[in-house]
Design a protein around this motif. Structure first.
Motif, short mmCIF file in Angstrom:
data_model
loop_
_atom_site.label_atom_id
_atom_site.label_comp_id
_atom_site.label_asym_id
_atom_site.label_seq_id
_atom_site.Cartn_x
_atom_site.Cartn_y
_atom_site.Cartn_z
N LEU A 208 40.99 21.11 56.75
CA LEU A 208 40.58 20.25 57.86
C LEU A 208 39.67 21.00 58.83
CD1 LEU A 208 43.96 18.44 58.61
CD2 LEU A 208 41.97 17.53 57.40
N VAL A 209 40.02 22.22 59.14
CA VAL A 209 39.22 23.02 60.07
C VAL A 209 37.87 23.35 59.46
CG1 VAL A 209 39.09 25.23 61.28
CG2 VAL A 209 41.21 23.93 61.31
N LEU A 210 37.86 23.71 58.18
CA LEU A 210 36.58 24.02 57.52
C LEU A 210 35.66 22.81 57.54
CD1 LEU A 210 37.68 26.16 54.45
CD2 LEU A 210 36.39 26.91 56.44
N GLY A 211 36.20 21.63 57.25
CA GLY A 211 35.40 20.41 57.30
C GLY A 211 34.92 20.09 58.70
N ALA A 212 35.76 20.36 59.69
CA ALA A 212 35.40 20.04 61.08
C ALA A 212 34.26 20.92 61.59
CB ALA A 212 36.62 20.21 61.98
N GLY B 127 35.16 25.50 51.49
CA GLY B 127 34.96 24.13 51.93
C GLY B 127 34.57 23.21 50.79
N ALA B 128 33.81 23.72 49.84
CA ALA B 128 33.33 22.89 48.74
C ALA B 128 34.37 22.73 47.64
CB ALA B 128 32.06 23.50 48.16
N ALA B 129 35.00 23.82 47.23
CA ALA B 129 35.90 23.77 46.08
C ALA B 129 37.37 23.86 46.47
CB ALA B 129 35.55 24.91 45.13
N GLY B 130 37.67 24.13 47.71
CA GLY B 130 39.05 24.32 48.11
C GLY B 130 39.46 25.77 47.93
N LEU B 131 40.67 26.05 48.30
CA LEU B 131 41.16 27.42 48.22
C LEU B 131 41.87 27.67 46.90
CD1 LEU B 131 42.62 27.69 51.82
CD2 LEU B 131 40.53 28.72 50.99
N SER B 132 41.82 28.88 46.44
CA SER B 132 42.51 29.25 45.21
C SER B 132 44.02 29.29 45.46
CB SER B 132 42.03 30.60 44.72
OG SER B 132 42.40 31.60 45.64
N THR B 133 44.78 29.36 44.40
CA THR B 133 46.23 29.45 44.53
C THR B 133 46.64 30.70 45.30
OG1 THR B 133 46.48 28.26 42.44
CG2 THR B 133 48.40 29.47 43.24
N SER B 134 46.00 31.81 44.99
CA SER B 134 46.37 33.05 45.68
C SER B 134 46.02 32.97 47.17
CB SER B 134 45.68 34.25 45.04
OG SER B 134 44.28 34.10 45.07
N ALA B 135 44.90 32.30 47.50
CA ALA B 135 44.54 32.14 48.91
C ALA B 135 45.54 31.23 49.62
CB ALA B 135 43.13 31.57 49.04
N ASN B 136 46.00 30.19 48.93
CA ASN B 136 47.01 29.31 49.52
C ASN B 136 48.34 30.04 49.74
OD1 ASN B 136 45.75 26.81 50.02
ND2 ASN B 136 45.83 26.28 47.84
N VAL C 42 31.61 32.64 51.61
CA VAL C 42 33.03 32.47 51.29
C VAL C 42 33.57 31.19 51.92
CG1 VAL C 42 35.33 33.46 51.68
CG2 VAL C 42 33.45 34.93 50.95
N LEU C 43 33.21 30.93 53.18
CA LEU C 43 33.68 29.70 53.83
C LEU C 43 33.10 28.46 53.17
CD1 LEU C 43 33.63 30.77 57.60
CD2 LEU C 43 35.61 30.51 56.10
N GLN C 44 31.84 28.53 52.76
CA GLN C 44 31.24 27.39 52.08
C GLN C 44 31.91 27.14 50.74
OE1 GLN C 44 29.37 24.91 52.93
NE2 GLN C 44 29.62 24.11 50.87
N SER C 45 32.23 28.19 50.03
CA SER C 45 32.93 28.05 48.77
C SER C 45 34.31 27.40 48.97
CB SER C 45 33.10 29.41 48.11
OG SER C 45 33.87 29.32 46.95
N LEU D 178 28.41 23.85 63.41
CA LEU D 178 28.65 25.28 63.62
C LEU D 178 28.35 26.05 62.34
CD1 LEU D 178 29.70 27.62 65.37
CD2 LEU D 178 31.99 27.03 64.60
N ALA D 179 28.68 25.46 61.20
CA ALA D 179 28.41 26.11 59.91
C ALA D 179 26.91 26.30 59.72
CB ALA D 179 29.00 25.27 58.78
#
Length: 133
Positions: A21-25, A67-76, A62-65, A38-39
């Protein structure tokens, strides 16, 4: 203890749920970087600083990635862990103030000076003032 565990669970869930949500905002969307966001300003600054291109592996990339594809399992998992720690710290930070011991019978006045009146006596009038009659 249960409050701390609940706060940790809530902190982990909020961290994982809030990041997309924050990345999209801020403008890192699945369709790319949003104009006038801001991006977009971050991307412009990164491009200017690097001679016209955004470096691969840089913050904007990294933030664009994410935002576009979501976070990986390890990042979650990492986000959930950090959110859980923060939630547990914040959830367990409030402690009830200590209660004062109850006053027993005859507790007032037993010790001279401890329960003395804090009211100051009235001051005499200034010499320029006339006393009231």
């Amino acid at each position: 203890m249960i409050k701390k565990v609940a706060a940790a669970a809530v902190g982990g869930a909020v961290a994982v749920g809030a990041v997309p949500l924050v990345l999209g905002a801020v403008g890192f969307t699945s369709a790319g970087i949003a104009a006038s966001s801001l991006a977009a300003k971050m991307m412009s600054a990164a491009a200017i600083a690097n001679g016209g291109g955004v470096p691969a592996g840089g913050l904007v990339a990294v933030l664009q990635s994410a935002g576009a594809a979501g976070l990986s399992t390890s990042a979650n998992v990492l986000l959930a862990s950090a959110g859980s720690v923060l939630g547990a710290l914040l959830g367990g930070s409030k402690k009830a103030p200590p209660s004062s011991p109850p006053l027993g019978p005859g507790a007032e006045g037993d010790q001279p000076g401890k329960n003395a009146s804090q009211v100051n006596p009235p001051k005499p009038p200034l010499s320029s003032e006339k006393p009231q009659k």
